[in-house]
Design a protein around this motif. Structure first.
Motif, short mmCIF file in Angstrom:
data_model
loop_
_atom_site.label_atom_id
_atom_site.label_comp_id
_atom_site.label_asym_id
_atom_site.label_seq_id
_atom_site.Cartn_x
_atom_site.Cartn_y
_atom_site.Cartn_z
N ASN A 85 0.84 -1.19 0.00
CA ASN A 85 0.00 0.00 0.00
C ASN A 85 0.88 1.26 0.00
O ASN A 85 1.98 1.26 0.53
N SER A 96 -12.54 0.41 6.63
CA SER A 96 -13.81 0.16 5.95
C SER A 96 -14.50 -1.05 6.57
O SER A 96 -15.72 -1.07 6.77
N THR A 155 -6.59 7.51 4.20
CA THR A 155 -6.79 6.37 3.30
C THR A 155 -7.71 5.35 3.94
O THR A 155 -7.49 4.92 5.08
N ARG A 156 -8.75 4.96 3.21
CA ARG A 156 -9.73 4.01 3.73
C ARG A 156 -9.51 2.63 3.15
O ARG A 156 -9.23 2.50 1.95
N GLY A 157 -9.61 1.60 3.99
CA GLY A 157 -9.43 0.23 3.49
C GLY A 157 -9.64 -0.79 4.58
O GLY A 157 -10.00 -0.45 5.72
N LYS A 158 -9.42 -2.04 4.23
CA LYS A 158 -9.60 -3.13 5.18
C LYS A 158 -8.50 -3.12 6.24
O LYS A 158 -7.32 -2.93 5.91
N LEU A 182 -5.15 -3.09 4.19
CA LEU A 182 -4.36 -1.88 4.30
C LEU A 182 -3.30 -1.98 5.40
O LEU A 182 -2.13 -1.69 5.18
#
Length: 243
Positions: A85, A96, A155-158, A182
């Motif tokens: 990432n 998320s 930053t958005r993510g798992k 992430l």
């Protein structure tokens, strides 16, 4: 929006800047988890130290929800980012979803999650949840909009939650290939799972303290990571409670 907001972290250092800014009276929740009660705008803010790991986080979260019935539960602290990432130490990450990355069974054919075993961790409103737990979409979207207005990269993510932090590049690659996540931490999925069970909205914001690589603490910057997460959350709380 307004109402009680509970903010939890594994250590007091991950809350220290907010404690200084918000003040509040010290109390102790059942189970001996230290907390501080203060006011912000139209609502109360509870800051609480859960201790490290999923067991501490789950126990503290249940106690905090039972005691304070929050409108929103926020988990924060630091996290290790997977090198694939494009995040660096000091950047901010927003969950998320949260995933219990190592809850399951390892057999000769490989690793099986709870879903592979057919055993849900939570059943709510006719839906079964296994290793993956959703967080509040409304709260996350508000955080994204606020970050954009403030010019703060978010930053958005798992997110992955592990019992053993990945201290080798090999383990990091294994988890990234399995989940495409992430970053990783040690508490978030437990907080999200308990919040889901109670039907409480949950948000998770963490600062990146290190890369998931062969362990080298000389390359970490935990103070920077937790400072940036807390500074953003102070802005978020003000917006949430209408200041």
């Amino acid at each position: 929006m307004s109402g009680t907001v509970v903010i939890s972290a594994a250590t007091q250092g991950e809350l220290s800047l907010m404690l200084k800014a918000l003040g509040g009276r010290t109390s102790e929740t059942a189970g001996g988890f230290p907390s501080w009660e203060t006011e912000s705008g139209d609502g109360s803010v509870i800051l609480a130290v859960t201790g490290m790991g999923k067991i501490n986080a789950a126990a503290a979260t249940a106690v905090l929800i039972e005691r304070h019935a929050p409108a929103l539960l926020i988990n924060t602290g630091c996290a290790g980012v997977f090198p694939d990432n494009c995040l660096a130490v000091g950047d901010l990450a927003l969950a998320s979803v949260e995933i219990c990355a190592d809850e399951g069974v390892l057999d000769p054919t490989g690793w099986l999650s709870f879903e592979g075993l057919g055993i849900p961790a939570v059943e709510r409103k006719g839906k079964r949840y296994f290793n993956e737990f959703p967080l509040s979409l409304a709260a996350a979207e508000k955080a994204v909009r606020l970050a954009a207005v403030l010019g703060i990269p978010l930053t958005r993510g798992k997110f992955l939650t592990v019992s053993t932090c990945s201290g080798t590049a090999e383990r990091g690659r294994e988890l990234f290939q399995r989940y495409g996540a992430l970053c990783e931490n040690m508490e978030g999925a437990a907080v999200a799972q308990v919040a889901l069970r109670y039907g409480v909205d949950c948000l998770e914001v963490r600062g990146i303290s290190n890369l998931v690589e062969d362990r080298d603490p000389s390359r970490w910057n935990i103070p920077l990571a937790v400072e940036r997460a807390q500074r953003f959350l102070l802005k978020f709380i003000s917006a949430w409670n209408g200041e």
